[in-house]
Design an enzyme around this catalytic site. Sequence first.
Site, PDB file in Angstrom:
ATOM      1  N   ASP A   1      -1.073   1.167  -4.614  1.00  0.00           N
ATOM      2  CA  ASP A   1      -1.878   0.054  -5.113  1.00  0.00           C
ATOM      3  C   ASP A   1      -3.296   0.466  -5.467  1.00  0.00           C
ATOM      4  OD1 ASP A   1      -2.571   0.317  -2.368  1.00  0.00           O
ATOM      5  OD2 ASP A   1      -3.296  -1.752  -2.320  1.00  0.00           O
TER       6      ASP A   1
ATOM      7  N   ASP B   1      -5.933   1.829  -3.823  1.00  0.00           N
ATOM      8  CA  ASP B   1      -7.167   1.598  -3.067  1.00  0.00           C
ATOM      9  C   ASP B   1      -7.549   2.809  -2.214  1.00  0.00           C
ATOM     10  OD1 ASP B   1      -5.204   1.262  -1.129  1.00  0.00           O
ATOM     11  OD2 ASP B   1      -5.843  -0.745  -0.514  1.00  0.00           O
TER      12      ASP B   1
ATOM     13  N   ASP C   1      -2.886   6.121  -3.838  1.00  0.00           N
ATOM     14  CA  ASP C   1      -1.690   5.486  -3.287  1.00  0.00           C
ATOM     15  C   ASP C   1      -1.170   4.419  -4.257  1.00  0.00           C
ATOM     16  OD1 ASP C   1      -3.612   3.526  -2.916  1.00  0.00           O
ATOM     17  OD2 ASP C   1      -3.030   3.067  -0.856  1.00  0.00           O
TER      18      ASP C   1
ATOM     19  N   SER D   1       0.826  -1.201   0.000  1.00  0.00           N
ATOM     20  CA  SER D   1       0.000   0.000   0.000  1.00  0.00           C
ATOM     21  C   SER D   1       0.865   1.258   0.000  1.00  0.00           C
ATOM     22  CB  SER D   1      -0.963  -0.029   1.189  1.00  0.00           C
ATOM     23  OG  SER D   1      -1.891   1.020   1.120  1.00  0.00           O
TER      24      SER D   1
END
Length: 576
Positions: free
Chosen positions: A304, A306, A302, A150
């Site tokens: 990734d 999400d 961010d 993340s």
Amino acid sequence: MIHIKPEILDRINSWLTPTFDEETQQTIKDSIANNPKDIQESFYKNLEFGTGGMRGIMGVGTNRINKYTLGKNTQGLSDYLHKSFPNETPKAVIAYDCRHNSKSLAKVVADVFSANGIKVYLFEDLRPTPELSFALKHLNCHCGIVLTASHNPPEYNGYKVYWRDGGQLVPPHDNAIINEIESLDYTDIKFEANNDLIQYIGKEVDDAFIDASVRNGSFNTPQAAKDDLTIVFTSLHGTSITAVPETLKRAGYKNVHIVKEQEVPNGDFPTVASPNPEEPAALKMALELAEKVNADIVIGTDPDCDRLGIAVRNTKNELQLLNGNQTMLVMTQFLLKQWEKQGKITGKEFIASTIVSTPLLSTLAASYNVESKIVLTGFKWIAQLIHENKNLNFIGGGEESFGYMVGDFVRDKDAVTSTLLACEIAAQANANGSSVYKELIDLYVEHGFYKEHLIALTKKGIEGAEEIKQMMIDARENPLTEVNGSKVTKIEDYQLSVSKNMITGEESPINLPKSNVLIYYTEDGTQVALRPSGTEPKIKFYMSVNTNLNSASEYKTVEAQLDKKIAAIVKDMKLS
């Protein structure tokens, strides 16, 4: 001279055997000689599953992300899949982000799955986490894996596990899989791939996911309103560049300006101190571009994809960052209005949020006669709600940490669809002579002005983990009796599953899974929650204060009062 504890030394020595490759063994030997503190950190425990899966620093050792720790996880998961689906050939889908080693580690995971007779769909290149959740159901898989850490620093990577409903692991599967993993030795890992069982996937799944995002995130916005909206977008060197621009394009948004310096995926995240849209500094370059092009809205995601951070024009036409709670409120109100307008609210709908997010969300839902369900931190619990309430329709939901989910076609926070939703809200508000910021203020006037603040204290390493543990013990053994002069009236302890009325002494059960969280409630409506992070070496303090807002013209004055109150709470709790 640092003395390595005998039990840690035993773990280290077990990795100096032929089970582990020569490079790993040599790295360990060098660390013992030159960095004994580092090697002790690397082996003093096993990496654990937290709120967002398993996340850790890359390197050798049981407390690090490497081919052996992930291989062991995947071997245990493979064994569990065969036990859970004895008459089927289990299928898994794997995605990964822009981080160092993500691609090679994803291949290791694919190899182990295939060596265990599991059919694998492996994305050909980096993809957003929400696409993994979508692909799992789209391809009718039994589980999914995404390699990501993340928004953690560049030295981190991680391993998130999803079950066949598209949500992350929850009980009973999580503990059962952990037990499978812990029963294994590293010699049990099957690393030899069966390449016949590995299928690479890409554009076909991308198109299906993006089309689904457009369907779920679009709400009859006139094309003229879309044409009038100027958007600045940054992927912060992450995976969203593979999906967000195309999603906006297919939805009809043409004035999209991408921050070129942050467009190319890069695991070093060279232009930011932290690739976290929760941090204002992460959106600095996007805000500068927005001023040049006179943008209406700024959105950053961010690595990734999400989480998303949003900035909009305030009443002085200045770009202002919204916090996660504010974004969640604006998005939820918009969705509730749309559902109401379409006659879709029938008493069988719900929204969802978490115990450390703004209490205002439940008040908002009640005003539309929609149920608000509150769960532990982490979208896996919201996904579980959807799975367990098949007779109810999920409208949307989020949490304070900049995550939101629109509908249930993805079962995790989804910055692709949420980015489109934010643009729909902004475009329609502008077309109606309003703005996102004005919509937020009007919401506060109608339902009460709630202001939240988060303080996260970083405590790294063995000592840091012990310090965080002790802080929670102290908070339980010596609970606050007042916060900034306001008497504590209730304490919720999610580890003990007890809610205690501090005035009467009456106790009642908390019907949620156990979690290391304490929440204080005071006479004046203040809430303070304490919680160790499940993904980072941090302890977090969540504060919420509120008062009435009689009119939009009083917004700045009342906001200043609430900010002053939060500052006093921070000082009172000695967190500054």
